[in-house]
Design a protein around this motif. Structure first.
Motif, PDB file in Angstrom:
ATOM      1  N   ALA A  57      12.714   4.244  18.785  1.00  0.00           N
ATOM      2  CA  ALA A  57      11.658   5.259  18.874  1.00  0.00           C
ATOM      3  C   ALA A  57      11.403   5.918  17.523  1.00  0.00           C
ATOM      4  O   ALA A  57      10.305   6.409  17.265  1.00  0.00           O
ATOM      5  N   PRO A  61       7.112   3.189  16.258  1.00  0.00           N
ATOM      6  CA  PRO A  61       5.779   3.803  16.352  1.00  0.00           C
ATOM      7  C   PRO A  61       5.022   3.888  15.025  1.00  0.00           C
ATOM      8  O   PRO A  61       3.795   3.941  15.015  1.00  0.00           O
ATOM      9  N   ASN A  72       5.649  -1.332  20.743  1.00  0.00           N
ATOM     10  CA  ASN A  72       4.927  -0.095  21.008  1.00  0.00           C
ATOM     11  C   ASN A  72       4.121  -0.104  22.301  1.00  0.00           C
ATOM     12  O   ASN A  72       3.917   0.951  22.898  1.00  0.00           O
ATOM     13  N   TRP A  88       8.170   8.595  23.117  1.00  0.00           N
ATOM     14  CA  TRP A  88       7.584   7.288  22.841  1.00  0.00           C
ATOM     15  C   TRP A  88       6.828   6.846  24.085  1.00  0.00           C
ATOM     16  O   TRP A  88       7.417   6.703  25.176  1.00  0.00           O
TER      17      TRP A  88
END
Length: 181
Positions: A57, A61, A72, A88
């Motif tokens: 996380a 991203p 993602n 996330w």
């Protein structure tokens, strides 16, 4: 037909799985990347333990590209007794005490494979409860010397069957084992 749970683990010759970011990359090449990507594309769900989730996380991203897109946008399940509000997107928290029941139910639902990356304590739990169908070891040609190992010293006997083996130019071997039943 039920969904399969597949764990993907980077492993040294002496069984170390801890901190592969410190020893994996000198062996990483296009062929190993293609194999990892193919494994991801066979799955439509990602299952992680809490520590691996926190690392991922904090990393994925902010990245882009084929692998980052998969991490993602693929629905994630994270096993945690403390995570309440995952930041996330596409993340669902599974309570450890309900893990076996929830994964048993999820395996019966339509879909592709459920991929586990890293998350060694989770992999051990899945093996202990007969929930892990495939164990893909990316065996690296080095001895790390110290660190957490995949299997505990006094763990249970676990018969597995080698289903596939590939050696890459970097000398990494991809070994796929399945439950022997």
């Amino acid at each position: 037909m039920s969904r399969r749970i597949t764990a993907n683990v980077y492993l040294s010759l002496d069984g170390v799985v801890e901190a592969p970011e410190n020893w994996h990359f000198p062996y990483h090449d296009d062929a190993t990347q293609q194999a990892v990507t193919a494994g991801l594309q066979a799955a439509d769900t990602l299952l992680l333990g809490r520590k691996t989730y926190d690392i991922f996380a904090a990393t994925w991203p902010d990245r882009d590209g084929e692998m980052a897109d998969w991490f993602n946008f693929t629905p994630r399940l994270v096993v945690s007794s403390t995570l309440r509000d995952p930041q996330w997107k596409n993340t669902t928290v599974l309570a450890p005490e309900r893990l076996v029941e929830e994964l048993s139910e999820l395996k019966q639902q339509p879909g592709r494979a459920i991929a586990v990356h890293g998350s060694i304590r989770l992999v051990r739990t899945l093996l202990d409860h007969g929930l892990l169908d495939d164990l893909v070891l990316m065996l690296h040609p080095l001895v790390v010397g110290s660190g957490q190992r995949l299997f505990p010293e006094n763990g249970p006997r676990l018969p597995l069957r080698l289903r596939a083996a590939t050696t890459f130019g970097s000398s990494i071997q991809s070994l796929t084992y399945s439950k022997d039943n």
